[in-house]
Design a protein around this motif. Sequence first.
Motif, mmCIF file in Angstrom:
data_model
loop_
_atom_site.group_PDB
_atom_site.id
_atom_site.type_symbol
_atom_site.label_atom_id
_atom_site.label_comp_id
_atom_site.label_asym_id
_atom_site.label_seq_id
_atom_site.Cartn_x
_atom_site.Cartn_y
_atom_site.Cartn_z
ATOM 1 N N GLN A 24 -10.147 8.070 1.990
ATOM 2 C CA GLN A 24 -10.668 6.707 1.208
ATOM 3 C C GLN A 24 -9.406 5.791 0.842
ATOM 4 O O GLN A 24 -8.189 6.381 0.752
ATOM 5 C CB GLN A 24 -11.334 7.192 -0.424
ATOM 6 C CG GLN A 24 -12.494 7.962 -0.173
ATOM 7 C CD GLN A 24 -12.904 7.936 -1.632
ATOM 8 O OE1 GLN A 24 -12.841 7.484 -2.600
ATOM 9 N NE2 GLN A 24 -13.858 9.213 -1.892
ATOM 10 N N SER A 25 -9.728 4.719 0.749
ATOM 11 C CA SER A 25 -8.527 3.764 0.171
ATOM 12 C C SER A 25 -9.032 3.045 -1.022
ATOM 13 O O SER A 25 -10.025 2.252 -1.002
ATOM 14 C CB SER A 25 -8.341 2.520 1.370
ATOM 15 O OG SER A 25 -7.417 1.637 1.107
ATOM 16 N N LEU A 43 -6.028 10.144 0.578
ATOM 17 C CA LEU A 43 -6.250 8.814 -0.373
ATOM 18 C C LEU A 43 -5.177 7.820 -0.034
ATOM 19 O O LEU A 43 -3.941 8.470 -0.320
ATOM 20 C CB LEU A 43 -6.153 9.401 -1.840
ATOM 21 C CG LEU A 43 -6.401 8.245 -3.065
ATOM 22 C CD1 LEU A 43 -7.560 7.151 -2.615
ATOM 23 C CD2 LEU A 43 -6.320 8.910 -4.176
ATOM 24 N N SER A 44 -5.479 6.606 0.181
ATOM 25 C CA SER A 44 -4.175 5.570 0.089
ATOM 26 C C SER A 44 -4.643 4.595 -1.105
ATOM 27 O O SER A 44 -5.957 4.328 -1.313
ATOM 28 C CB SER A 44 -4.156 5.054 1.631
ATOM 29 O OG SER A 44 -5.236 4.501 1.826
ATOM 30 N N SER A 46 0.943 -1.312 0.165
ATOM 31 C CA SER A 46 -0.192 0.000 -0.042
ATOM 32 C C SER A 46 0.869 1.311 -0.270
ATOM 33 O O SER A 46 2.125 1.080 0.231
ATOM 34 C CB SER A 46 -0.843 -0.126 1.261
ATOM 35 O OG SER A 46 -0.289 -0.008 2.304
ATOM 36 N N THR A 47 0.112 2.553 -0.349
ATOM 37 C CA THR A 47 1.013 3.541 -0.439
ATOM 38 C C THR A 47 -0.062 4.843 -0.265
ATOM 39 O O THR A 47 -1.333 4.499 -0.482
ATOM 40 C CB THR A 47 1.881 3.834 -1.930
ATOM 41 O OG1 THR A 47 2.608 5.147 -1.712
ATOM 42 C CG2 THR A 47 0.872 4.100 -2.804
ATOM 43 N N VAL A 60 -2.117 6.029 -10.912
ATOM 44 C CA VAL A 60 -3.085 6.821 -9.945
ATOM 45 C C VAL A 60 -2.190 8.176 -9.584
ATOM 46 O O VAL A 60 -3.115 9.222 -9.688
ATOM 47 C CB VAL A 60 -3.479 5.931 -8.739
ATOM 48 C CG1 VAL A 60 -4.489 7.002 -7.702
ATOM 49 C CG2 VAL A 60 -4.337 4.671 -9.310
ATOM 50 N N LYS A 61 -1.053 8.065 -9.089
ATOM 51 C CA LYS A 61 -0.293 9.191 -8.740
ATOM 52 C C LYS A 61 -0.246 10.385 -9.771
ATOM 53 O O LYS A 61 -0.125 11.600 -9.668
ATOM 54 C CB LYS A 61 0.903 8.710 -7.955
ATOM 55 C CG LYS A 61 0.689 8.245 -6.970
ATOM 56 C CD LYS A 61 2.172 7.851 -6.213
ATOM 57 C CE LYS A 61 1.948 7.243 -5.011
ATOM 58 N NZ LYS A 61 3.232 6.750 -4.316
#
Length: 277
Positions: free
Chosen positions: A127-128, A59-60, A52-53, A112-113
């Motif tokens: 949110q995750s 947001l993760s 995970s990050t 995503v980033k």
Amino acid sequence: MKNIIAVLAVSTIFAVSSCKKTDSKNTVAAETGEKIETTEQFTVDSVKLSDSTKVNNLLSLKYEAKMLVFPTIKDKSLLDSIYYDKKGIIDFSKQGLQTFLNKDKDEYFASVKEKDNSWINDIARPQSWDTGSFMKLKSNTNDFLQIEYMYSSYEGGAHGNYGFAERVFDLKNKKRVLLKDITTMPKARLEALLTKNINNIPSGTTDSQGAVKNSEMLLIDAIPANDNFYFDDKNLYFHYSPYEIAAFAAGDIIIPVSWEDLKGTLNPQFKERMKIN
């Protein structure tokens, strides 16, 4: 709705003793120089990755994956078919597949980033988001290797999404098994059987009135015979993901069609190999 977690809780390593296939190899006897045939037992292993990050304070991201490893399968075209959803794999060893998962994870996080940051303004609460892909060995019987692929994702909204793919591989002839390899039943007759049998396996969905039948949540009039099938000694099963033929509340739907229902249309070689009367 069906419990997704139960689908994900698959075993990490399948014992060698549970698999029955053997591959023939020729060796040379040291004393006589005579070639003798030995066998290599079919084995299954697996690789997993969970990481995970954080994108920002709201947001993760989470990445999860499990891939099966088949050390005794050497045919590249067959391996390409087994890992059809993971393009670009050139090393099918355990280390090679683990390396692929690490690369796939990094690419997901980066994708995503690197999105236009304007969408971040729409996130009002923590949110995750997640993505997952999981391979499960269903069976290896009569040299038919059956694998279930499960995919899940969540990127905001009311709920996440998930879906399934089923594939059967003929280890003897080194190819994927298609529906035409099993039955010649015409499309319309098979659709009629699927419609008739849709409630044979309960949906598990309930409302204020009690259990809800799969047929009550259909979105289409005729149920097609899709490519997501598998089988056992009694039935041929067709697996449908949410929204494929029914409302999301129905979850995934499995419809069995018995060998008796398919009598007279079964491929003779398949019928003999599966010992179907």
